[in-house]
Design a protein around this motif. Structure first.
Motif: not given
Length: 175
Positions: A36-38, A43-45, A69-80
């Motif tokens: 996962y990419d946080a 502020e929620f990392k 580094a160098g990997r593609t994440p399966n999951i991305r997390i955003y804040a809004d």
């Protein structure tokens, strides 16, 4: 020493004769690793990392790890500023939002994080209103701080990742 030599000779003779004397325990499959990419969770990392750790402590067939580094994440997390919500493209893949609206209304951030990861892991909203049910989401009282999946939720995720279960793309909103 003599006993070891005798035992080795006996096993060798039996093996030549086609007799299986010792059976190895079946190998267990390694857990599926989801990255996962946080980096855009703002502020929620730390809360995102906490939600991943909750699942890692609760299940054995899948592991959630920060992307390297160098990997593609399966999951991305955003804040809004909206409500938390998840968009899954398939089991273990998608993205979700840590919405400030729920946090501002008093919902427990680690519960939100674990709940949204639950969707990526194949769990739907249940809306039971019970704090003990992680996937009850916002139907549980605002005062609920339980961020752990119950036994059924954990068992379902383990089952999902024990085989190649197909989960169609879905959208989950916190409300």
């Amino acid at each position: 020493m003599l006993l070891r030599k005798i035992a080795a000779a006996v096993f060798a003779v039996l093996a030549l004769g086609g007799v299986q004397v010792v059976t190895a325990t079946p190998a267990t499959a390694a857990p599926r690793v989801l990255y996962y990419d946080a980096s855009q969770a703002q502020e929620f990392k730390a809360v995102v990392d906490q939600g991943a750790q909750i699942w890692n402590n609760s299940v054995t067939n899948v592991r959630l790890l920060p992307v390297t580094a160098g990997r593609t994440p399966n999951i991305r997390i955003y804040a809004d500023n909206g409500w938390p919500r998840t968009y899954s493209s398939s089991l273990g893949n998608g993205y979700w939002y840590m919405g400030r609206q729920a946090v501002n209304q008093g919902y427990h951030p680690p519960r939100i994080s674990a709940h949204e990861f639950g969707h990526i892991l194949g769990l739907p909203d249940r809306r039971t209103g019970l704090c003990a049910d992680l996937m009850s989401g916002s139907s549980a009282p605002v005062s609920c701080t339980n961020a752990n999946p119950n036994a059924t939720e954990a068992r379902t995720v383990n089952s999902n990742f024990a085989s190649a279960v197909a989960v169609p793309p879905q959208v989950f909103a916190w409300r």
